[in-house]
Design a protein around this motif. Sequence first.
Motif, PDB file in Angstrom:
ATOM      1  N   GLN A  21      -2.960  -1.122  -1.356  1.00  0.00           N
ATOM      2  CA  GLN A  21      -3.099  -2.174  -0.339  1.00  0.00           C
ATOM      3  C   GLN A  21      -1.803  -2.437   0.421  1.00  0.00           C
ATOM      4  OE1 GLN A  21      -5.819  -5.515  -1.822  1.00  0.00           O
ATOM      5  NE2 GLN A  21      -5.270  -4.508  -3.752  1.00  0.00           N
ATOM      6  N   LEU A  22      -0.757  -1.668   0.108  1.00  0.00           N
ATOM      7  CA  LEU A  22       0.497  -1.816   0.844  1.00  0.00           C
ATOM      8  C   LEU A  22       0.337  -1.272   2.258  1.00  0.00           C
ATOM      9  CD1 LEU A  22       3.110  -0.711  -1.867  1.00  0.00           C
ATOM     10  CD2 LEU A  22       2.847  -3.015  -0.906  1.00  0.00           C
ATOM     11  N   HIS A  26       4.789  -4.108   4.755  1.00  0.00           N
ATOM     12  CA  HIS A  26       5.179  -4.572   3.422  1.00  0.00           C
ATOM     13  C   HIS A  26       6.405  -3.862   2.864  1.00  0.00           C
ATOM     14  CE1 HIS A  26       0.695  -5.699   2.852  1.00  0.00           C
ATOM     15  NE2 HIS A  26       1.381  -6.786   3.142  1.00  0.00           N
ATOM     16  N   TRP A  27       6.624  -2.608   3.253  1.00  0.00           N
ATOM     17  CA  TRP A  27       7.610  -1.774   2.573  1.00  0.00           C
ATOM     18  C   TRP A  27       9.028  -2.341   2.602  1.00  0.00           C
ATOM     19  CZ3 TRP A  27       5.871   1.708  -0.650  1.00  0.00           C
ATOM     20  CH2 TRP A  27       4.628   2.292  -0.430  1.00  0.00           C
ATOM     21  N   ASP A  28       9.412  -2.975   3.680  1.00  0.00           N
ATOM     22  CA  ASP A  28      10.784  -3.479   3.805  1.00  0.00           C
ATOM     23  C   ASP A  28      10.935  -4.939   3.420  1.00  0.00           C
ATOM     24  OD1 ASP A  28      11.786  -1.017   4.664  1.00  0.00           O
ATOM     25  OD2 ASP A  28      11.258  -1.432   6.752  1.00  0.00           O
ATOM     26  N   THR A  29       9.841  -5.582   3.007  1.00  0.00           N
ATOM     27  CA  THR A  29       9.967  -6.979   2.575  1.00  0.00           C
ATOM     28  C   THR A  29      10.716  -7.031   1.252  1.00  0.00           C
ATOM     29  OG1 THR A  29       7.821  -6.953   1.433  1.00  0.00           O
ATOM     30  CG2 THR A  29       7.830  -7.651   3.746  1.00  0.00           C
ATOM     31  N   ILE A  30      11.378  -8.147   1.013  1.00  0.00           N
ATOM     32  CA  ILE A  30      12.193  -8.292  -0.196  1.00  0.00           C
ATOM     33  C   ILE A  30      11.347  -8.874  -1.323  1.00  0.00           C
ATOM     34  CG2 ILE A  30      14.249  -9.328  -1.197  1.00  0.00           C
ATOM     35  CD1 ILE A  30      14.760  -7.149   0.915  1.00  0.00           C
ATOM     36  N   ARG A  47       9.809  -1.000  -1.050  1.00  0.00           N
ATOM     37  CA  ARG A  47       9.873   0.471  -1.134  1.00  0.00           C
ATOM     38  C   ARG A  47      10.778   0.926  -2.276  1.00  0.00           C
ATOM     39  NH1 ARG A  47       8.783   5.001   2.352  1.00  0.00           N
ATOM     40  NH2 ARG A  47      10.021   6.789   1.659  1.00  0.00           N
ATOM     41  N   GLN A  48      11.890   0.249  -2.468  1.00  0.00           N
ATOM     42  CA  GLN A  48      12.809   0.617  -3.547  1.00  0.00           C
ATOM     43  C   GLN A  48      12.198   0.340  -4.924  1.00  0.00           C
ATOM     44  OE1 GLN A  48      16.802  -0.741  -2.820  1.00  0.00           O
ATOM     45  NE2 GLN A  48      17.462  -0.339  -4.927  1.00  0.00           N
ATOM     46  N   VAL A  49      11.477  -0.770  -5.024  1.00  0.00           N
ATOM     47  CA  VAL A  49      10.803  -1.116  -6.280  1.00  0.00           C
ATOM     48  C   VAL A  49       9.737  -0.076  -6.611  1.00  0.00           C
ATOM     49  CG1 VAL A  49       9.330  -2.819  -7.424  1.00  0.00           C
ATOM     50  CG2 VAL A  49      11.270  -3.581  -6.032  1.00  0.00           C
ATOM     51  N   LEU A 138       3.496  -8.161  -7.531  1.00  0.00           N
ATOM     52  CA  LEU A 138       3.426  -7.528  -6.215  1.00  0.00           C
ATOM     53  C   LEU A 138       2.157  -7.958  -5.484  1.00  0.00           C
ATOM     54  CD1 LEU A 138       4.736  -5.666  -4.170  1.00  0.00           C
ATOM     55  CD2 LEU A 138       3.571  -3.732  -5.280  1.00  0.00           C
ATOM     56  N   ALA A 139       1.070  -8.110  -6.215  1.00  0.00           N
ATOM     57  CA  ALA A 139      -0.163  -8.580  -5.583  1.00  0.00           C
ATOM     58  C   ALA A 139       0.056  -9.952  -4.952  1.00  0.00           C
ATOM     59  CB  ALA A 139      -1.298  -8.639  -6.608  1.00  0.00           C
TER      60      ALA A 139
END
Length: 197
Positions: A21-22, A26-30, A47-49, A138-139
Amino acid sequence: MIPEAEVFLRAETALLSVYAQLRDEHWDTIFPPIFDMEGANKPLPVRQVVNHHVYDDAWIPDMLAGRTMDEVGRDRYDGDLLGDDPHGNIQRFADAAMAAARKADDRDWMVHCGYGDVPAWDYFWQLNIARGLAAHDLARHIGVPSPITEELARGMYEGTAPSADMWHSFGVFRTPVAVAEDASWRDRFLALTGRRP
């Protein structure tokens, strides 16, 4: 298959359902830290997580086969594992990790982690907690329903409650939250980890 591996399959599947569902935004949010332990208590981009989870998945087949990190090459899975096809790469590494987990039939099989040797059941609980909590947190972060089912939550609760004090001392679990005696397994597990249901 050992019980801890069965929980792993449920936890991994739950986390994958959130990853599916990403969206691009969403990828760059902290993302707030899942744990309070030293070295894992910093907010990081989603993305890093996710890349770190894929890194974990990448090692699972080797670890469960009894290989050491030196035999495989300590830097084998370093770097960006998501590439230009993050969803495809997430699934590819997850499929290999789950296939290896399905073959786990000895709880006391020694897994050669970077910090020392541990039995398979211990290795799986580290994986299971990380995936279960990441799936839920994350959800919430991206505004979708938690994928923690009653079946997964019961397995997580029964597997971690006896050693909850240890997980708390490591900074993996936070201060427990009180719940009603008739609370659902999901609420019990989340409360045990310091999350309000």
